[in-house]
Design an enzyme around this catalytic site. Sequence first.
Site, PDB file in Angstrom:
ATOM      1  N   ARG A  27       0.827  -1.209   0.000  1.00 14.26           N
ATOM      2  CA  ARG A  27       0.000   0.000   0.000  1.00 14.26           C
ATOM      3  C   ARG A  27       0.866   1.266   0.000  1.00 14.26           C
ATOM      4  O   ARG A  27       0.418   2.313  -0.451  1.00 14.26           O
ATOM      5  CB  ARG A  27      -0.928   0.016   1.216  1.00 14.26           C
ATOM      6  CG  ARG A  27      -2.126  -0.927   1.095  1.00 14.26           C
ATOM      7  CD  ARG A  27      -3.110  -0.700   2.216  1.00 14.26           C
ATOM      8  NE  ARG A  27      -4.361  -1.413   2.000  1.00 14.26           N
ATOM      9  CZ  ARG A  27      -5.482  -1.159   2.665  1.00 14.26           C
ATOM     10  NH1 ARG A  27      -5.491  -0.210   3.593  1.00 14.26           N
ATOM     11  NH2 ARG A  27      -6.580  -1.835   2.417  1.00 14.26           N
ATOM     12  N   LYS A 100       0.380  18.827 -12.373  1.00 17.59           N
ATOM     13  CA  LYS A 100       0.451  20.169 -11.790  1.00 17.59           C
ATOM     14  C   LYS A 100       1.760  20.854 -12.179  1.00 17.59           C
ATOM     15  O   LYS A 100       1.781  22.064 -12.490  1.00 17.59           O
ATOM     16  CB  LYS A 100       0.341  20.078 -10.267  1.00 17.59           C
ATOM     17  CG  LYS A 100       0.522  21.424  -9.569  1.00 17.59           C
ATOM     18  CD  LYS A 100       0.354  21.308  -8.060  1.00 17.59           C
ATOM     19  CE  LYS A 100       0.565  22.655  -7.383  1.00 17.59           C
ATOM     20  NZ  LYS A 100       0.307  22.601  -5.935  1.00 17.59           N
ATOM     21  N   TYR A 181     -23.552  18.108 -37.848  1.00 15.86           N
ATOM     22  CA  TYR A 181     -24.418  19.062 -37.157  1.00 15.86           C
ATOM     23  C   TYR A 181     -25.375  18.287 -36.278  1.00 15.86           C
ATOM     24  O   TYR A 181     -25.336  17.057 -36.236  1.00 15.86           O
ATOM     25  CB  TYR A 181     -25.170  19.976 -38.144  1.00 15.86           C
ATOM     26  CG  TYR A 181     -25.932  19.259 -39.245  1.00 15.86           C
ATOM     27  CD1 TYR A 181     -27.179  18.683 -39.022  1.00 15.86           C
ATOM     28  CD2 TYR A 181     -25.409  19.197 -40.537  1.00 15.86           C
ATOM     29  CE1 TYR A 181     -27.871  18.046 -40.018  1.00 15.86           C
ATOM     30  CE2 TYR A 181     -26.101  18.561 -41.561  1.00 15.86           C
ATOM     31  CZ  TYR A 181     -27.335  17.987 -41.296  1.00 15.86           C
ATOM     32  OH  TYR A 181     -28.023  17.355 -42.296  1.00 15.86           O
ATOM     33  N   HIS A 241     -37.990   8.183 -37.710  1.00 13.77           N
ATOM     34  CA  HIS A 241     -38.296   9.307 -36.829  1.00 13.77           C
ATOM     35  C   HIS A 241     -38.788   8.859 -35.454  1.00 13.77           C
ATOM     36  O   HIS A 241     -39.842   9.266 -34.984  1.00 13.77           O
ATOM     37  CB  HIS A 241     -39.305  10.237 -37.487  1.00 13.77           C
ATOM     38  CG  HIS A 241     -38.821  10.818 -38.786  1.00 13.77           C
ATOM     39  ND1 HIS A 241     -37.651  11.533 -38.885  1.00 13.77           N
ATOM     40  CD2 HIS A 241     -39.334  10.754 -40.032  1.00 13.77           C
ATOM     41  CE1 HIS A 241     -37.467  11.907 -40.149  1.00 13.77           C
ATOM     42  NE2 HIS A 241     -38.462  11.440 -40.863  1.00 13.77           N
ATOM     43  N   GLY A 270     -35.754   5.036 -46.289  1.00 10.80           N
ATOM     44  CA  GLY A 270     -34.911   5.976 -45.557  1.00 10.80           C
ATOM     45  C   GLY A 270     -34.896   5.758 -44.060  1.00 10.80           C
ATOM     46  O   GLY A 270     -34.527   6.658 -43.302  1.00 10.80           O
ATOM     47  N   ASN A 384     -48.980   9.311 -27.028  1.00  6.71           N
ATOM     48  CA  ASN A 384     -49.884   8.199 -26.768  1.00  6.71           C
ATOM     49  C   ASN A 384     -49.702   7.124 -27.837  1.00  6.71           C
ATOM     50  O   ASN A 384     -49.766   7.447 -29.012  1.00  6.71           O
ATOM     51  CB  ASN A 384     -51.340   8.662 -26.794  1.00  6.71           C
ATOM     52  CG  ASN A 384     -51.726   9.495 -25.577  1.00  6.71           C
ATOM     53  OD1 ASN A 384     -51.308   9.202 -24.471  1.00  6.71           O
ATOM     54  ND2 ASN A 384     -52.555  10.498 -25.790  1.00  6.71           N
TER      55      ASN A 384
END
Length: 487
Positions: A27, A100, A181, A241, A270, A384
């Site tokens: 450790r 750092k 995009y 979609h 498509g 729905n």
Amino acid sequence: ATRIAAAGIPVIPVEQLTGFPECLDGRVKTLHPRVHAGILADRRLPAHVSQLEELGVAPFDLVVVNLYPFEATVASGAGTDECVEQIDIGGPSMVRAAAKNHPSVAVVTSTSQYPAVLAALTEGGFTLQQRRDLATEAFRHTASYDIAVASWMGATVATPAGDGFPAWLGAAWVKKQDLRYGENPHQSAAFYRRVTATPHALVNARQLNGKPLSYNNILDTDACWTIVREFDDPAVVILKHQNPCGSADGATVAEAFERAFACDTKSAYGGIVAANKTVSLAMVEAVNAHKLFVEVLIAPDYEPAALELLQQKKNLRVLATGGVDALGQEMEFRTVDGGVLVQDVDVVSEAADSFAVPTKRMPTAKEMDDLLFAWKVVKGVKSNAILVAKDHAGIGMGPGQPNRVDSAKLACERAHETCARIGVAPEGLVAASDAFFPFRDNIDMLAGYGVTAIIQPGGSIRDDECIQACDELGIAMVFTGRRHFRH
């Protein structure tokens, strides 16, 4: 040190440098001033250089650290104590110290950076900007590591929160690719991978062919892949979609595709196609026979001949996930203004023996079989949601209408169009509703188009009214006790 020495390279073991033996079962090894002073000394400052000389500490130019494999240990199913032992202490300390002090020290945290190290050695050392870039990556690396540890502790070791969700959530995301995009051309976008993503998640899929994925491609592919994973038998879903315009299973993926395509040949053009089994040459030949333009095809794998045929279409995006991860392994995140909504992933886990049948007529075995199929698909339809099915095919879909009656009407009209197109009678139709019916007008609408069995959650204050309507019309209705909204 042993490995380096075996390669014939001079090496100084840590205990020789520090003059202090490794202890506490390993450790404590590097947590020592001779290590950290050598890393943190800012050699731009004469006082720091002077102090190193006074203390007899040599400065470091390069720190290379591979952190303990904590995440891999957790993923292996190891016990708590074993996982705790793989929480690195000295490694992150050295990495953060070097990062750092990047004006003086270069830090390397990934084997992918090794070529840059070799190139820098050839050029005489890293430039300041290169060290800054390495330091930035180092802090990201330790931040991701800490998030993994904190998340595991919160889920495994800490006292669980009363609501089942942790009081703190952290996630690390690595950019997979920039996108042309977003949803619209004026929106910038990128695709990020969560570092804890499951092996066969969409984000880890290999693209074997085609143009780069767009923002909308990824959204739709995710929705399609999520639905098809609900099935054990060969199944194909065609989505457009965010809504599954075609869905079916079959003896083979080729048969499942043919039946899914027949559900809505117009909308399939498509669209996104997902299969839950290896795509066969016969399935690809069926796609080509219908001259179907497909944006994305996703599946666990592809027969070599099938892939060869697919790759003749240079724009077709072909994704291979390498397998199918079980649904529900991860939480689902959705951003809102200033925050994140988190929930369990929705999975259709209900079994037929848990259903209630409140109507006088019980569904036949065939009706119940189709109802179970429809129940799995309707989960993927925008609410729905109404889905009309026949013979394990989603032949009519009514998505996202402000009222459920309009959704039912749309689904039924499309189901009748499908039946007319494929030359079967619009009889023995079943319907699934993602939420309860608020009025009996939904039942009347479905009955008018030949629906003989319905599956829905139940729980409306007018359930009795709907049950009575079903009894009057000879319809069997199943209550699942669980809804599947998809907003």
